[in-house]
Design a protein around this motif. Structure first.
Motif, PDB file in Angstrom:
ATOM      1  N   GLY A  47       0.797  -1.221   0.000  1.00 59.50           N
ATOM      2  CA  GLY A  47       0.000   0.000   0.000  1.00 59.50           C
ATOM      3  C   GLY A  47       0.823   1.260   0.000  1.00 59.50           C
ATOM      4  N   GLY A  48       2.059   1.175  -0.463  1.00 66.36           N
ATOM      5  CA  GLY A  48       2.950   2.332  -0.504  1.00 66.36           C
ATOM      6  C   GLY A  48       4.148   2.146   0.404  1.00 66.36           C
ATOM      7  N   VAL A  49       4.983   3.166   0.467  1.00 62.07           N
ATOM      8  CA  VAL A  49       6.165   3.124   1.327  1.00 62.07           C
ATOM      9  C   VAL A  49       6.266   4.413   2.126  1.00 62.07           C
ATOM     10  CG1 VAL A  49       7.473   1.605  -0.225  1.00 62.07           C
ATOM     11  CG2 VAL A  49       7.711   4.084  -0.443  1.00 62.07           C
ATOM     12  N   LEU A  50       6.995   4.328   3.224  1.00 65.67           N
ATOM     13  CA  LEU A  50       7.371   5.500   4.002  1.00 65.67           C
ATOM     14  C   LEU A  50       8.853   5.721   3.751  1.00 65.67           C
ATOM     15  CD1 LEU A  50       5.525   4.631   7.318  1.00 65.67           C
ATOM     16  CD2 LEU A  50       4.750   6.159   5.507  1.00 65.67           C
ATOM     17  N   ALA A  51       9.217   6.901   3.253  1.00 66.67           N
ATOM     18  CA  ALA A  51      10.598   7.173   2.868  1.00 66.67           C
ATOM     19  C   ALA A  51      11.135   8.379   3.620  1.00 66.67           C
ATOM     20  CB  ALA A  51      10.695   7.425   1.362  1.00 66.67           C
ATOM     21  N   VAL A  52      12.416   8.305   3.958  1.00 70.76           N
ATOM     22  CA  VAL A  52      13.105   9.450   4.559  1.00 70.76           C
ATOM     23  C   VAL A  52      14.354   9.740   3.745  1.00 70.76           C
ATOM     24  CG1 VAL A  52      12.294   9.075   6.925  1.00 70.76           C
ATOM     25  CG2 VAL A  52      14.392   7.959   6.168  1.00 70.76           C
ATOM     26  N   PRO A  53      14.653  11.023   3.522  1.00 68.72           N
ATOM     27  CA  PRO A  53      15.924  11.361   2.876  1.00 68.72           C
ATOM     28  C   PRO A  53      17.075  11.169   3.851  1.00 68.72           C
ATOM     29  CG  PRO A  53      14.749  13.361   3.466  1.00 68.72           C
ATOM     30  CD  PRO A  53      13.847  12.211   3.813  1.00 68.72           C
ATOM     31  N   LEU A  54      18.261  10.907   3.326  1.00 72.52           N
ATOM     32  CA  LEU A  54      19.481  10.793   4.119  1.00 72.52           C
ATOM     33  C   LEU A  54      20.343  12.020   3.855  1.00 72.52           C
ATOM     34  CD1 LEU A  54      20.389   7.063   3.377  1.00 72.52           C
ATOM     35  CD2 LEU A  54      19.099   7.970   5.314  1.00 72.52           C
ATOM     36  N   TYR A  55      20.838  12.639   4.929  1.00 69.69           N
ATOM     37  CA  TYR A  55      21.687  13.819   4.814  1.00 69.69           C
ATOM     38  C   TYR A  55      23.022  13.560   5.500  1.00 69.69           C
ATOM     39  CZ  TYR A  55      17.414  16.313   3.542  1.00 69.69           C
ATOM     40  OH  TYR A  55      16.257  16.715   2.908  1.00 69.69           O
ATOM     41  N   ASN A  56      24.031  14.324   5.104  1.00 73.35           N
ATOM     42  CA  ASN A  56      25.337  14.231   5.745  1.00 73.35           C
ATOM     43  C   ASN A  56      25.280  14.797   7.150  1.00 73.35           C
ATOM     44  OD1 ASN A  56      24.898  16.807   4.430  1.00 73.35           O
ATOM     45  ND2 ASN A  56      26.987  17.334   4.972  1.00 73.35           N
ATOM     46  N   PRO A 139       2.047   3.798  -4.408  1.00 75.74           N
ATOM     47  CA  PRO A 139       2.604   3.046  -5.539  1.00 75.74           C
ATOM     48  C   PRO A 139       2.600   3.861  -6.827  1.00 75.74           C
ATOM     49  CG  PRO A 139       1.118   1.653  -4.261  1.00 75.74           C
ATOM     50  CD  PRO A 139       0.983   3.049  -3.714  1.00 75.74           C
ATOM     51  N   GLU A 140       1.580   4.700  -7.021  1.00 70.81           N
ATOM     52  CA  GLU A 140       1.515   5.520  -8.231  1.00 70.81           C
ATOM     53  C   GLU A 140       2.669   6.524  -8.289  1.00 70.81           C
ATOM     54  OE1 GLU A 140      -1.070   5.046  -6.138  1.00 70.81           O
ATOM     55  OE2 GLU A 140      -2.077   3.546  -7.397  1.00 70.81           O
ATOM     56  N   GLU A 141       3.036   7.087  -7.129  1.00 67.54           N
ATOM     57  CA  GLU A 141       4.156   8.021  -7.109  1.00 67.54           C
ATOM     58  C   GLU A 141       5.459   7.306  -7.455  1.00 67.54           C
ATOM     59  OE1 GLU A 141       3.353  11.545  -4.022  1.00 67.54           O
ATOM     60  OE2 GLU A 141       3.119   9.554  -3.135  1.00 67.54           O
ATOM     61  N   LEU A 142       5.616   6.079  -6.980  1.00 68.18           N
ATOM     62  CA  LEU A 142       6.814   5.332  -7.328  1.00 68.18           C
ATOM     63  C   LEU A 142       6.825   4.972  -8.806  1.00 68.18           C
ATOM     64  CD1 LEU A 142       7.387   2.996  -4.261  1.00 68.18           C
ATOM     65  CD2 LEU A 142       8.505   5.135  -4.839  1.00 68.18           C
TER      66      LEU A 142
END
Length: 199
Positions: A47-56, A139-142
């Motif tokens: 049903g989709g994913v939860l994503a976080v960006p990675l920063y230095n 899923p549509e965004e991916l």
């Protein structure tokens, strides 16, 4: 430092940190190399994913190095386990998220980042990573490739398993944790998460 799967966190380290945080045994397999269709497959099933960006971690200006993502159903299950939610089975089956479970899912990815930093430190990496604000992606965004991969990007897919959590709505890919990491940001930052308005 070149692109190598050796830079990704060890599955044993991720499992150790998750087991301690959840109070239940965990198993982590991988990382396996993946292409975008594997992540899309996981997103459709979860049903989709939860994503976080990675920063230095170092430097005055934050540079986006990559991202981590976890299937929503897996995130709900981990979050529900953390807060001892009595309706966990129902919420996993229907992808029911609330603020408390989202916070727990963010914490799960923070736990993985600790294992990530441990690995990078062992290899003498000059800077570690930190996570940004979580986004829920459909899923549509991916399908529109909101999460990017490409040349110079190291990526891997882990399978998370919790033997004592008997949740029938899980499948192999519902336990997926994806990581994409730009190994050498000094060659010119190229965002791996597209924001609204990006081409």
């Amino acid at each position: 430092m070149g692109t190598s799967s050796d830079l990704l966190p060890e599955p044993e380290a991720i499992a150790e940190y998750l087991s301690a945080s959840l109070g239940t045994p965990s198993e982590v397999l991988g990382p396996e190399l993946w292409v975008l269709y594997k992540l899309k497959q996981a997103a459709r099933r979860s049903g989709g994913v939860l994503a976080v960006p990675l920063y230095n971690l170092e430097g005055e200006e934050a540079v986006e190095l990559g991202w981590m993502a976890i299937g929503i159903r897996m995130a709900v299950a981990i979050g529900g386990t953390m807060v001892r939610d009595p309706n966990l089975r129902e919420k996993v089956g229907f992808n029911q998220t609330d603020e408390l479970l989202m916070d727990a899912a963010q914490e799960t990815l923070n736990i993985v980042s600790v294992a990530f930093n441990q690995k990078l430190e062992t290899l003498g990496w000059h800077s570690g990573i930190r996570t940004g604000t979580m986004e829920m992606l459909s899923p549509e965004e991916l399908d529109r490739q909101v999460l990017r991969t490409g040349e110079g990007v190291l990526s891997g897919l882990y399978i998370l398993r919790f033997p004592k959590l008997n949740l029938p709505s899980w499948t192999k890919r519902l336990g997926s944790l994806g990581i994409a990491f730009h190994c050498d940001p000094e060659q010119g930052p190229r965002p791996l998460i597209m924001r609204s308005g990006d081409e």
